[in-house]
Design an enzyme around this catalytic site. Structure first.
Site, PDB file in Angstrom:
ATOM      1  N   ARG A 145     -20.713  31.492  15.416  1.00 35.75           N
ATOM      2  CA  ARG A 145     -21.384  32.344  16.530  1.00 35.75           C
ATOM      3  C   ARG A 145     -21.190  31.061  17.977  1.00 35.75           C
ATOM      4  NH1 ARG A 145     -25.907  33.815  13.593  1.00 35.75           N
ATOM      5  NH2 ARG A 145     -25.990  32.262  12.140  1.00 35.75           N
ATOM      6  N   ASN A 147     -23.160  37.350  12.280  1.00 39.73           N
ATOM      7  CA  ASN A 147     -22.671  37.526  10.926  1.00 39.73           C
ATOM      8  C   ASN A 147     -23.566  39.341  10.263  1.00 39.73           C
ATOM      9  OD1 ASN A 147     -22.173  34.842  11.113  1.00 39.73           O
ATOM     10  ND2 ASN A 147     -24.008  34.660   9.797  1.00 39.73           N
TER      11      ASN A 147
END
Length: 90
Positions: free
Chosen positions: A18, A36
């Site tokens: 990320r 996520n």
């Protein structure tokens, strides 16, 4: 301009995917978010067609510690998001 929902599976959690996606998005000038989602990573990528394509191609590789097994790309509504952010999981 286009927007896509991208689902990335493989070893993509706990490897900085990320944070890496946020930094790549800034380089390519796309907007959206990454988070996520279960055992996968989900992203919305929006912007100039060429920039979106380059971001999606980069997401196929991911950061050095990641292993991308599969990338699913779907058209998404352009949400006119500002910036590219890391969000909490789904």
């Amino acid at each position: 301009m286009s927007a896509h929902r991208v689902i990335v599976t493989g070893k993509v959690q706990g490897v900085g995917y990320r944070n890496w996606a946020v930094s790549r998005a800034r380089v390519f000038g796309v907007t959206g978010y990454v988070r996520n989602c279960g055992t996968a990573v989900e992203a919305i990528v929006s912007g100039d067609d060429d920039a979106v394509d380059r971001m999606i191609e980069a997401m196929r590789e991911g950061p050095a510690m990641a292993r991308v097994d599969h990338l699913e790309v779907q058209a998404a509504n352009d949400a006119k998001l500002k910036g590219f952010t890391k969000r909490l999981g789904a």
